[in-house]
Design a protein around this motif. Sequence first.
Motif, PDB file in Angstrom:
ATOM      1  N   ARG A 114      31.808 -81.629  24.978  1.00 46.19           N
ATOM      2  CA  ARG A 114      31.147 -80.829  26.016  1.00 46.19           C
ATOM      3  C   ARG A 114      30.697 -81.723  27.178  1.00 46.19           C
ATOM      4  O   ARG A 114      30.713 -81.297  28.342  1.00 46.19           O
ATOM      5  N   ASP A 170      34.968 -72.743  31.507  1.00 45.55           N
ATOM      6  CA  ASP A 170      33.726 -72.106  31.068  1.00 45.55           C
ATOM      7  C   ASP A 170      33.278 -72.742  29.751  1.00 45.55           C
ATOM      8  O   ASP A 170      34.003 -72.696  28.746  1.00 45.55           O
ATOM      9  N   MET A 171      32.093 -73.318  29.752  1.00 49.62           N
ATOM     10  CA  MET A 171      31.592 -74.022  28.568  1.00 49.62           C
ATOM     11  C   MET A 171      31.359 -73.083  27.381  1.00 49.62           C
ATOM     12  O   MET A 171      31.215 -73.530  26.248  1.00 49.62           O
ATOM     13  N   ARG A 172      31.325 -71.780  27.646  1.00 53.59           N
ATOM     14  CA  ARG A 172      31.155 -70.828  26.542  1.00 53.59           C
ATOM     15  C   ARG A 172      32.438 -70.669  25.726  1.00 53.59           C
ATOM     16  O   ARG A 172      32.399 -70.132  24.617  1.00 53.59           O
ATOM     17  N   HIS A 173      33.546 -71.098  26.304  1.00 50.98           N
ATOM     18  CA  HIS A 173      34.839 -70.857  25.674  1.00 50.98           C
ATOM     19  C   HIS A 173      35.399 -72.134  25.043  1.00 50.98           C
ATOM     20  O   HIS A 173      36.522 -72.547  25.309  1.00 50.98           O
ATOM     21  N   GLY A 220      38.976 -67.395  27.448  1.00 55.01           N
ATOM     22  CA  GLY A 220      38.111 -66.995  26.344  1.00 55.01           C
ATOM     23  C   GLY A 220      38.914 -66.762  25.077  1.00 55.01           C
ATOM     24  O   GLY A 220      40.079 -67.196  24.956  1.00 55.01           O
TER      25      GLY A 220
END
Length: 403
Positions: free
Chosen positions: A68, A108-111, A137
Amino acid sequence: MTKPELTDFTLASFNVKNLIGPDREYYQFQSYTPEEYAWKRDWMADQMLSLDADVIGFQEIFEESALRDVISEANLRADELNKTTIPDHSKRYHRKAIFRKLAVEPWDMRHVAFAPNVNDGAPGHRRPGLAVLSRFGFVGAPEVVQELPEPLTIPFAGDAGHFTLTRLSRPILKVRIPVGDQVITLFNCHLKSKLGEFIQPEGAEFAPEQDLTQYDPVSRALGSARAAMRRMAEAWVLRKLVVEEINAGNPVVVLGDFNDGEHAVSSEIISGEVPFKNYAWMLRHDAKTPRDRYSEAESVKITEEIDAVRLHSAEKLFVRKSLRDMVYTASFGGVFESIDQIFLSRAFHPDYENRIADMTYFSVLNDHITDGSHPEAPYNKLASDHGQIMAHLTLRGGKAGAK
């Protein structure tokens, strides 16, 4: 910043070589100083910008936090690059198509899907996992396969014994990725390496085969045989998962570090059999006379059933298209070869009428690859010892059949 339309997409594989935070021992006596870690993060972020891939499968990730950190650095650089090179709406020429090509869309860091290694141990005895980063995603939760729900027992004919595996050396990470009106099943893998697997006796400090002052060629050969058997078994576990997905009607991509070339047995286990040109000449499995051969209709049916579940090397599809063969992803002892692969199901094959996408290009970033046996090999500890590979694909109109 978003891409103008979701028709072109890219899939990449990136073995990063031992990504972990600073001052953290991964293998015995091996760690990065803060300066070395900063160098590695810098190098990886630059490689990510060069790839600019929509989906990246990473191998050799010891810690999700370090990955990350690298992604954050790549995103910062993407933002700075876009500010410098992409004109804002006040410029009359901002609609030029070239600027869409020059823009780098941050990730996107959420993915991020991360699969830790269940074999991971204490400092000095760490074991790496895998990750997938997707701009699109995911559909559903990622799945990790490493501890087998039932032991894999492979018997040998003629009561010659058997081989049993209960756990993979590294996880297989399975994700579903939405691309346009399609959902693609992607497997990221890192099969057992060719390094010999030696058994440390109870109470001993090391396996006897590791003492090179008492070189034992026969026992070391057995260690190589263990590694090969493990890699073959892991390839079969992956093959079973692939066939299940294809039979469910899903487009499939397998990428990662196979630790073997495309034509090695382990890779061929994953990709599946290549059908014969014609089965009508072949003696039937239940033949009673020399004339008992498969019929023409049966030959067509057999060929179709084999073709339906085959995987195809993206690299070789590109070589076929481009008339060149200059791809390698690793080097050791003077041998340059491709051990990192992207395999595609028939849903992406140019000869398949119902394919969902066409592969338009295949990229490899391998200028940093040098033969580690030579003294001029630069920064071998910090840069990856693998090239990065990427398949460029374009979705076809409509929702075509995957199988």
